[in-house]
Design an enzyme around this catalytic site. Structure first.
Site, PDB file in Angstrom:
ATOM      1  N   ASP A 111       0.846  -1.187   0.000  1.00 12.99           N
ATOM      2  CA  ASP A 111       0.000   0.000   0.000  1.00 12.99           C
ATOM      3  C   ASP A 111       0.889   1.248   0.000  1.00 12.99           C
ATOM      4  OD1 ASP A 111      -2.963   0.959   0.409  1.00 12.99           O
ATOM      5  OD2 ASP A 111      -1.865   1.963   2.033  1.00 12.99           O
ATOM      6  N   TYR A 242      -2.493  11.152   2.009  1.00 10.56           N
ATOM      7  CA  TYR A 242      -3.407  11.437   0.901  1.00 10.56           C
ATOM      8  C   TYR A 242      -3.499  12.935   0.627  1.00 10.56           C
ATOM      9  CZ  TYR A 242      -4.860   6.619   1.713  1.00 10.56           C
ATOM     10  OH  TYR A 242      -4.869   5.253   1.860  1.00 10.56           O
ATOM     11  N   HIS A 307      -7.088  -6.487  -0.523  1.00 14.55           N
ATOM     12  CA  HIS A 307      -6.005  -5.510  -0.398  1.00 14.55           C
ATOM     13  C   HIS A 307      -4.961  -5.885   0.656  1.00 14.55           C
ATOM     14  CE1 HIS A 307      -4.080  -1.664  -0.945  1.00 14.55           C
ATOM     15  NE2 HIS A 307      -4.177  -1.402   0.344  1.00 14.55           N
TER      16      HIS A 307
END
Length: 328
Positions: A111, A242, A307
């Site tokens: 990730d 982010y 994920h």
């Protein structure tokens, strides 16, 4: 847990917490959102890989990244201190502190940890012997714009990366939901589709009051510790990764067209939401990925895996890692 040691290393202006076990060539594990490297009595997020690699003659080290867990010193109220340049700087500082001068190491990322690892190899290939990345392929600098604006154009304002942009907004919304529920819904998402978080409505894929059944690889103890750390530290540090995407894009334009020149292997689950982002499958399989990472030796797609593949399919991931490392 089974001989894993926990230490704090001063590096790059931070106090970096690491989990460590084993002796031999160093393998550095970099976690993603919203994980930690330490869960007393149960994890770290890389628990299966740390134990396996240590048992096979390697020194396995997993840090809490900037803004996470027991790593302290980063100004979590300032997203501009979370660019990829800061994150790679943390890794180099940590390596300088725990290895001999100039020593090359193996790196395994997942990730956001994979994003950091690709850029570590892009910026400082002199420090990496080989790379195994999970879930997130190399994402080259895009002259058409940064990822948030491209995702906004593709999916609208409810996409989670778009919702994460306004400081304080998502934090206020998550506070209204039980912290354990928040962590369960993040960690158990396994739909091969975009992750939406409509403003004021919580998780689109699962109502906030809907009971979450944990998979076999995730225990209530794990979730309890994640929730405890989130309640103590807040989620802003993790969300800053982010929020700084646009600034990272601006600062990275000098690497337009640059290649990752480190021997690499990539593994992704066939139910991973990243695999279904616009153009991602085509990039991974139709030559673009290989062009940008010319020493990419293998791409592996694991069936029935989402994920958090390092925890969901630990035996397969361990096998793929050790097969790659043994080539060196």
């Amino acid at each position: 847990m089974e001989g894993i040691q926990h230490k704090t290393i001063s590096a790059n202006g931070l106090n970096i917490h690491i989990a460590e076990k084993g002796e031999g060539p160093l393998v550095l594990f970099l976690h993603g959102f919203p994980e930690l490297c330490k869960i007393p009595g149960s994890a770290p997020a890389w628990r299966h890989q740390i134990l396996y690699l240590a048992d096979h003659g390697y020194r396995a080290v997993a840090p809490d990244l900037r803004g996470y867990g027991d790593t302290t010193g980063a100004p979590v109220d300032d997203p501009t201190k979370f660019t990829i340049h800061h994150l790679v700087g943390d890794v180099i500082g940590l390596l300088d502190a725990i290895t001999s001068e100039g020593e090359k190491v193996f790196v395994v990322g997942h990730d956001w940890g994979a994003f950091v690892a690709w850029h570590l190899c892009l910026f400082r290939p002199d420090r990496v012997k080989g790379l195994v990345n999970l879930s997130v392929p190399f994402i080259p600098w895009n002259p058409n714009g940064e990822m948030v604006q491209l995702l906004r154009a593709a999916y609208g304002e409810d996409h989670y990366m778009v919702r994460f942009q306004e400081p304080g907004d998502i934090e206020a919304e998550l506070v209204k939901i039980d912290t354990k529920t928040v962590m369960k819904k993040f960690l158990t998402f396994r739909n091969p589709e975009p992750f939406y978080f409509p403003k004021g409505k919580g998780f689109k894929h699962s109502p906030n009051d809907e009971t979450v059944t944990l998979p076999t690889w995730l225990s209530e103890e794990d979730v309890e510790y994640y929730a405890t750390r989130l309640d103590k530290n807040g989620i802003s540090g993790a969300i800053n990764y982010y929020r700084v995407i646009p600034l990272t894009w601006e600062l990275s334009s000098a690497w337009r067209g640059a290649k990752v020149t480190v021997p690499s292997k990539f593994v992704i689950g066939d139910l991973d939401l990243v695999y279904y982002m616009p153009g991602m499958k085509e990039y991974i399989h139709n030559g673009g990925f290989q062009t940008d990472v010319p020493l990419l030796e293998e791409v592996v797609v694991i069936e029935d895996a989402a994920h958090f593949i390092n925890q969901e399919k630990p035996d397969e991931i361990n096998k793929h890692i050790i097969e790659f490392l043994k080539k060196f």
